[in-house]
Design a protein around this motif. Structure first.
Motif, mmCIF file in Angstrom:
data_model
loop_
_atom_site.group_PDB
_atom_site.id
_atom_site.type_symbol
_atom_site.label_atom_id
_atom_site.label_comp_id
_atom_site.label_asym_id
_atom_site.label_seq_id
_atom_site.Cartn_x
_atom_site.Cartn_y
_atom_site.Cartn_z
ATOM 1 N N GLY A 124 4.101 -3.765 -15.872
ATOM 2 C CA GLY A 124 4.614 -4.909 -15.501
ATOM 3 C C GLY A 124 4.047 -6.114 -16.165
ATOM 4 O O GLY A 124 2.876 -6.067 -16.719
ATOM 5 N N GLY A 125 4.233 -7.273 -15.501
ATOM 6 C CA GLY A 125 3.580 -8.436 -15.850
ATOM 7 C C GLY A 125 2.227 -8.484 -15.112
ATOM 8 O O GLY A 125 2.010 -8.088 -14.140
ATOM 9 N N TYR A 126 1.218 -9.380 -15.548
ATOM 10 C CA TYR A 126 0.068 -9.392 -15.093
ATOM 11 C C TYR A 126 -0.062 -9.930 -13.560
ATOM 12 O O TYR A 126 -0.929 -9.334 -12.829
ATOM 13 N N GLN A 127 0.650 -11.000 -13.370
ATOM 14 C CA GLN A 127 0.795 -11.762 -12.187
ATOM 15 C C GLN A 127 1.306 -10.674 -10.944
ATOM 16 O O GLN A 127 0.803 -10.553 -9.961
ATOM 17 N N PRO A 128 2.603 -10.081 -11.349
ATOM 18 C CA PRO A 128 3.041 -9.087 -10.214
ATOM 19 C C PRO A 128 2.140 -7.803 -10.139
ATOM 20 O O PRO A 128 1.915 -7.282 -8.997
ATOM 21 N N LEU A 129 1.266 -7.521 -11.201
ATOM 22 C CA LEU A 129 0.497 -6.456 -10.804
ATOM 23 C C LEU A 129 -0.699 -6.860 -9.868
ATOM 24 O O LEU A 129 -1.073 -5.986 -9.098
ATOM 25 N N TRP A 130 -1.467 -8.028 -9.968
ATOM 26 C CA TRP A 130 -2.282 -8.578 -8.854
ATOM 27 C C TRP A 130 -1.560 -8.584 -7.678
ATOM 28 O O TRP A 130 -2.267 -8.442 -6.489
ATOM 29 N N GLN A 131 -0.323 -9.188 -7.650
ATOM 30 C CA GLN A 131 0.344 -9.439 -6.314
ATOM 31 C C GLN A 131 0.436 -7.883 -5.599
ATOM 32 O O GLN A 131 0.286 -7.836 -4.340
ATOM 33 N N PHE A 132 0.734 -7.062 -6.399
ATOM 34 C CA PHE A 132 1.164 -5.545 -5.841
ATOM 35 C C PHE A 132 -0.350 -5.024 -5.202
ATOM 36 O O PHE A 132 -0.277 -4.602 -4.222
ATOM 37 N N ALA A 133 -1.396 -5.237 -6.013
ATOM 38 C CA ALA A 133 -2.835 -4.783 -5.578
ATOM 39 C C ALA A 133 -2.870 -5.460 -4.217
ATOM 40 O O ALA A 133 -3.420 -4.836 -3.356
ATOM 41 N N MET A 134 -2.798 -6.687 -4.238
ATOM 42 C CA MET A 134 -3.463 -7.391 -3.299
ATOM 43 C C MET A 134 -2.537 -7.347 -1.884
ATOM 44 O O MET A 134 -3.110 -7.182 -0.816
ATOM 45 N N GLN A 135 -1.319 -7.077 -2.079
ATOM 46 C CA GLN A 135 -0.309 -7.007 -1.056
ATOM 47 C C GLN A 135 -0.558 -5.696 -0.581
ATOM 48 O O GLN A 135 -0.596 -5.480 0.754
ATOM 49 N N GLY A 136 -1.081 -4.500 -1.230
ATOM 50 C CA GLY A 136 -1.363 -3.035 -0.853
ATOM 51 C C GLY A 136 -2.470 -3.220 0.067
ATOM 52 O O GLY A 136 -2.555 -2.501 1.190
ATOM 53 N N LEU A 137 -3.347 -3.973 -0.285
ATOM 54 C CA LEU A 137 -4.836 -4.113 0.545
ATOM 55 C C LEU A 137 -4.473 -4.788 2.008
ATOM 56 O O LEU A 137 -5.100 -4.413 2.882
ATOM 57 N N ARG A 138 -3.534 -5.921 1.945
ATOM 58 C CA ARG A 138 -3.270 -6.586 3.161
ATOM 59 C C ARG A 138 -2.529 -5.582 3.947
ATOM 60 O O ARG A 138 -2.881 -5.650 5.218
ATOM 61 N N ASP A 139 -1.631 -4.920 3.327
ATOM 62 C CA ASP A 139 -0.754 -3.940 4.256
ATOM 63 C C ASP A 139 -1.607 -2.602 4.670
ATOM 64 O O ASP A 139 -1.196 -1.984 5.790
ATOM 65 N N MET A 140 -2.569 -2.248 4.041
ATOM 66 C CA MET A 140 -3.383 -1.225 4.472
ATOM 67 C C MET A 140 -4.826 -1.544 4.472
ATOM 68 O O MET A 140 -5.572 -1.416 3.523
ATOM 69 N N PRO A 141 -5.318 -1.964 5.740
ATOM 70 C CA PRO A 141 -6.856 -2.654 5.754
ATOM 71 C C PRO A 141 -7.793 -1.289 5.775
ATOM 72 O O PRO A 141 -9.048 -1.401 5.419
ATOM 73 N N PHE A 142 -7.224 -0.154 5.791
ATOM 74 C CA PHE A 142 -8.240 0.934 5.340
ATOM 75 C C PHE A 142 -8.307 1.450 3.979
ATOM 76 O O PHE A 142 -9.119 2.394 3.744
ATOM 77 N N ALA A 143 -7.626 0.774 3.197
ATOM 78 C CA ALA A 143 -7.692 1.035 1.893
ATOM 79 C C ALA A 143 -8.518 0.254 1.209
ATOM 80 O O ALA A 143 -9.011 -0.798 1.356
ATOM 81 N N ALA A 144 -9.292 0.720 -0.128
ATOM 82 C CA ALA A 144 -10.063 0.063 -1.156
ATOM 83 C C ALA A 144 -9.280 0.282 -2.299
ATOM 84 O O ALA A 144 -8.967 1.108 -2.711
ATOM 85 N N LEU A 145 -9.563 -0.697 -3.255
ATOM 86 C CA LEU A 145 -9.091 -0.875 -4.573
ATOM 87 C C LEU A 145 -10.475 -0.726 -5.456
ATOM 88 O O LEU A 145 -11.426 -1.455 -5.722
#
Length: 180
Positions: free
Chosen positions: A130-151
């Protein structure tokens, strides 16, 4: 009164419109200067006051005791996700990718357990496009939704610099506890 108005009109006609505009601008400038002068003096008095010292700032704040080791450990375990919901967390990542407009068809999964800390880890590697910006938004939203996750890892690949689609590989690690 009419005679005074007539004299003023005649004087304005003799002087001309540009001179009248210039006079009005001069009057407005003097009025603004008269209004700003006290403001500037108040600002100068405020700037002349000494800044508070760091010690005085600390003295004003109430002292808060740091949390104990047991409290830190309890907070750590309270933040962990539950192992029985790991598949739902992966599904959440797939849903977030779809909402972000990313192509995500499959993933790689690896589970492990650390006996010393009694924490399970679930590594999820996702190849997305996908696009660069949507990729980062996806990664950051995943970390916000799951505080027990690490990228843990992000890698990008693009065929040409002008191509808008980026191929990325993201590796998340979920830190999980057994259900109580």
């Amino acid at each position: 009164m009419q005679a005074l108005v007539l004299r003023a009109r005649l004087a304005l006609a003799r002087v001309g419109a540009p001179a009248c505009v210039a006079a009005a601008l001069c009057v407005a400038g003097v009025a603004a200067w008269a209004w700003l002068l006290p403001q500037r003096a108040a600002q100068a008095r405020l700037m002349a006051q000494p800044l508070p010292t760091p010690a005085s700032l600390l003295a004003q704040q109430p002292a808060v005791a740091p949390p104990s080791a047991n409290q830190n450990l309890a907070d750590f375990y309270a933040t962990l996700g539950e192992k029985r919901h790991a598949e739902q967390q992966v599904r959440m990542l797939f849903d977030l990718a779809a909402k972000s407009g990313l192509a995500l068809n499959q993933g790689e999964y690896k589970s492990s357990y650390d006996k010393a800390s009694r924490v399970s880890t679930y590594q999820v590697t996702l190849p997305v496009k996908g696009g660069y910006q949507p990729l980062w938004q996806f990664a950051m939203q995943g970390l916000r939704d799951m505080p027990f996750a690490a990228l843990d890892e992000v890698s990008f690949r693009r065929e040409t610099i002008a191509e808008p689609v980026v191929e990325a590989r993201l590796r998340f690690t979920f830190y999980l506890k057994d259900a109580p």
